[in-house]
Design a protein around this motif. Sequence first.
Motif, PDB file in Angstrom:
ATOM      1  N   ALA A   1     -33.871  -1.508 -13.427  1.00 53.55           N
ATOM      2  CA  ALA A   1     -34.131  -0.145 -13.908  1.00 53.55           C
ATOM      3  C   ALA A   1     -35.573  -0.053 -14.403  1.00 53.55           C
ATOM      4  N   PRO A   2     -36.167   1.135 -14.332  1.00 56.54           N
ATOM      5  CA  PRO A   2     -37.570   1.289 -14.745  1.00 56.54           C
ATOM      6  C   PRO A   2     -37.794   1.224 -16.259  1.00 56.54           C
ATOM      7  N   GLU A   3     -36.726   1.119 -17.053  1.00 57.23           N
ATOM      8  CA  GLU A   3     -36.830   1.016 -18.516  1.00 57.23           C
ATOM      9  C   GLU A   3     -37.585   2.166 -19.149  1.00 57.23           C
ATOM     10  N   GLY A   4     -37.111   3.339 -18.921  1.00 57.47           N
ATOM     11  CA  GLY A   4     -37.706   4.490 -19.591  1.00 57.47           C
ATOM     12  C   GLY A   4     -38.265   5.469 -18.594  1.00 57.47           C
ATOM     13  N   GLU A   5     -39.561   5.719 -18.701  1.00 58.79           N
ATOM     14  CA  GLU A   5     -40.244   6.707 -17.867  1.00 58.79           C
ATOM     15  C   GLU A   5     -39.456   8.016 -17.878  1.00 58.79           C
ATOM     16  N   TRP A   6     -39.031   8.465 -16.729  1.00 59.56           N
ATOM     17  CA  TRP A   6     -38.270   9.702 -16.623  1.00 59.56           C
ATOM     18  C   TRP A   6     -36.892   9.555 -17.264  1.00 59.56           C
TER      19      TRP A   6
ATOM     20  N   ASP B   1     -28.939   3.940 -14.587  1.00 62.86           N
ATOM     21  CA  ASP B   1     -29.929   3.893 -13.505  1.00 62.86           C
ATOM     22  C   ASP B   1     -31.352   3.711 -14.036  1.00 62.86           C
ATOM     23  N   TYR B   2     -31.575   4.135 -15.272  1.00 60.33           N
ATOM     24  CA  TYR B   2     -32.926   4.115 -15.839  1.00 60.33           C
ATOM     25  C   TYR B   2     -33.159   3.001 -16.855  1.00 60.33           C
ATOM     26  N   PHE B   3     -32.093   2.411 -17.383  1.00 57.96           N
ATOM     27  CA  PHE B   3     -32.252   1.427 -18.453  1.00 57.96           C
ATOM     28  C   PHE B   3     -31.368   0.216 -18.230  1.00 57.96           C
ATOM     29  N   ASP B   4     -31.945  -0.971 -18.390  1.00 57.72           N
ATOM     30  CA  ASP B   4     -31.187  -2.216 -18.460  1.00 57.72           C
ATOM     31  C   ASP B   4     -31.318  -2.787 -19.865  1.00 57.72           C
ATOM     32  N   ILE B   5     -32.531  -3.110 -20.239  1.00 58.67           N
ATOM     33  CA  ILE B   5     -32.786  -3.732 -21.532  1.00 58.67           C
ATOM     34  C   ILE B   5     -32.537  -2.745 -22.674  1.00 58.67           C
ATOM     35  N   ARG B   6     -32.973  -1.519 -22.538  1.00 60.18           N
ATOM     36  CA  ARG B   6     -32.840  -0.515 -23.596  1.00 60.18           C
ATOM     37  C   ARG B   6     -31.626   0.392 -23.408  1.00 60.18           C
ATOM     38  N   PHE B   7     -30.655  -0.047 -22.628  1.00 59.95           N
ATOM     39  CA  PHE B   7     -29.476   0.768 -22.361  1.00 59.95           C
ATOM     40  C   PHE B   7     -28.743   1.146 -23.652  1.00 59.95           C
TER      41      PHE B   7
END
Length: 191
Positions: free
Chosen positions: A8-13, A131-137
Motif C-alpha cells: 500500500a502507498p501508506e497515505g497519499e490519497w 488498499d492505501y495502508f499497511d503499516i498505518r492501517f
Amino acid sequence: MSMNRKLAPEGEWGWMVVLASFVFHFFSLGTIKALGVFVPQLGAAFDISDGEVGIVCGIAFGLKAILGPVWATAALKWNAREITAIGGFLTAIGFIGAGWAVSTLQLAFCLALTGIGFGLPSVALLVIIRDYFDIRFSLATGIAYTGSAIGMIVLPSFVEILITSYGWRSAIILLGALCFNICAVRNIRST
C-alpha cells in the motif's frame, strides 16, 4: 502479508479515503443515536408507544449488525467503492422515505432500508482503507471510526434543531439528503 498483494502507498490519497470513511461513520452511528430525538414525534405521528418506536428503530438498525457476514462477503467479492455508493443511496432513500411514511409498517420498511444501507459500506470502507495502508492501517482505521463518536455527539443536537425549525418529517428528509454524501466515496480513485 500475501505475496500476491502489492504494498500500500501508506497515505497519499489514502487520507481522503480515511476522511470519507470518517464521514460515513459520522452519519452511520450519529443518525442511529439521533433517532432517539425523533421518538416523541414518531410516537405521536403513528399513535404508538415509545417502546414500539424503539422496536421499529432497533430492528431496522439491527439489520446493519445481523447481516454483517453478508456485508463482509459482498465487500470482498465485489467492488468496495460501488458497494459503498449503493449503501449510501439506500441509506438516503430510506430516510427520505421515512419522512413520507404514513404507517408504522412503511416507517419500519424505510428504516430497515436505511439499516441495510448503513451495513453495506461498514466493511467495504475497511477494504478501501486497506488498499492505501499497511503499516498505518490501525491509525487510519482509528481516525475513520472516530467519526462515529463525533456523530453521536453532534447529530442528535443538530436533529433537534432541525425538528424545531422544520418539523420531524422535514428533519428526517434532510438527514436523508445529507446521507447522499456517502455516495461520494464511489468517486475515490483506486491505488
